[in-house]
Design an enzyme around this catalytic site. Sequence first.
Site, PDB file in Angstrom:
ATOM      1  N   TYR A  99      -8.350  40.202  -4.433  1.00 27.90           N
ATOM      2  CA  TYR A  99      -7.823  39.304  -5.712  1.00 27.90           C
ATOM      3  C   TYR A  99      -9.018  38.127  -5.268  1.00 27.90           C
ATOM      4  CZ  TYR A  99      -7.767  34.973  -8.352  1.00 27.90           C
ATOM      5  OH  TYR A  99      -7.762  33.386  -8.598  1.00 27.90           O
ATOM      6  N   SER A 116     -13.956  30.766  -8.998  1.00 27.33           N
ATOM      7  CA  SER A 116     -12.578  30.168  -7.917  1.00 27.33           C
ATOM      8  C   SER A 116     -13.176  29.982  -6.485  1.00 27.33           C
ATOM      9  CB  SER A 116     -10.761  30.887  -7.243  1.00 27.33           C
ATOM     10  OG  SER A 116     -10.567  30.392  -6.736  1.00 27.33           O
ATOM     11  N   LYS A 137     -13.176  38.038  -7.588  1.00 25.78           N
ATOM     12  CA  LYS A 137     -13.704  36.924  -8.450  1.00 25.78           C
ATOM     13  C   LYS A 137     -16.070  36.555  -7.891  1.00 25.78           C
ATOM     14  CE  LYS A 137     -10.468  35.275 -10.464  1.00 25.78           C
ATOM     15  NZ  LYS A 137     -10.707  35.495 -11.795  1.00 25.78           N
TER      16      LYS A 137
END
Length: 341
Positions: free
Chosen positions: A152, A127, A156
């Site tokens: 989160y 992302s 990634k």
Amino acid sequence: MAKTVLVSGGAGYIGSHVTVELIAAGYDVVVADNMSNCDLTCFNGVKKITGRDDIPFYEIDCCDYASVTRLFDEQKIDAVIHFAAFKAVGESVAEPLMYYRNNLVSFLNILEAAKVHGGCNVLFSSSATVYGEAEQLPVTEQTPRLPATSPYGNTKTMCEDILRDTVRAVESIKGIALRYFNPIGAHPSALIGELPRGVPNNLVPFITQTAIGKRECLSIFGNDYPTEDGTCLRDYIDIVDLAKAHVAAVSRMVDGKMKENYEIFNVGTGRPVSVQELVDAFEKVNDLKLNYRIAPRRPGDVVAIWADTTLANEELGWKAERTVEETLASAWAWERHLAGK
Ligand code: UDP
């Protein structure tokens, strides 16, 4: 013989669109999903769009290593696209252990099983969040990653590193990380799309749910940012275009066209669009008025981020094609489909 691609998280928003495009490009697809954040709506939609009723479906949790190895025992997998992960930023702040455990363990299991089964091509869904508040825009793949602002986002960054290090150590594993900007919209058939559980965090589902009457009013988070109209800038990438980038990346891997054993590509349009512009475009293309108001800034939002897509354009031979208007029309068609209208 057709190559087989395992799509983990294949019943979800991005996974279902990728499955459709892989099948259209002649790949066989095996879907794995634990259905923790979706129902069968999109998988059934995929079957309808592709006319394929025989897509192998494993309802498994990739955090369970035994289930993952069983799948690899039963299927000859040429490439894996790994989507199976939790994705709610706010929830990750409240439940960091749940996020680290789920997002890291599932990926470790996929890599371990791939290694044990003689290697594989692995595509990781990363992302633009890894760039944080970048100093220079647009961001290229060389732009330094900044410390993530949520667990989160951290998962990634960590999974990118896990893939890079695994590729370095295990000759039979090759990897690509695709860094997505803001995926929006739905398939033109309106048979698959985003299905947020509860109140949507993301802008476009909130817009469509407001337009259909499920939500009373959209809040635009901040109009006092240092941008032309004061609202944040993002790079909104159409979901079908995004899915096609995966097909290009998988082909590059399975056809032996990679220049390095681990590669990273930005997947965006290269065009910044403000929140206000997106809202205006939604109203215009769908010929409706949206109930919205200006609200305070949302903590954690970066002012602006958009992609330099040169590398993906040149190396993957891929480029975003749908206009933001087409994409917003597809998002609205999907919302109406869900509402039976
Ligand atoms: N946004 C907004 N109202 C909403 C949801 C999002 O104004 O209800 C804004 C948000 O502040 C950001 C942009 O829309 O500037 C995109 O947010 P989203 O959560 O979709 O993606 P992000 O870029 O945060 O990953």
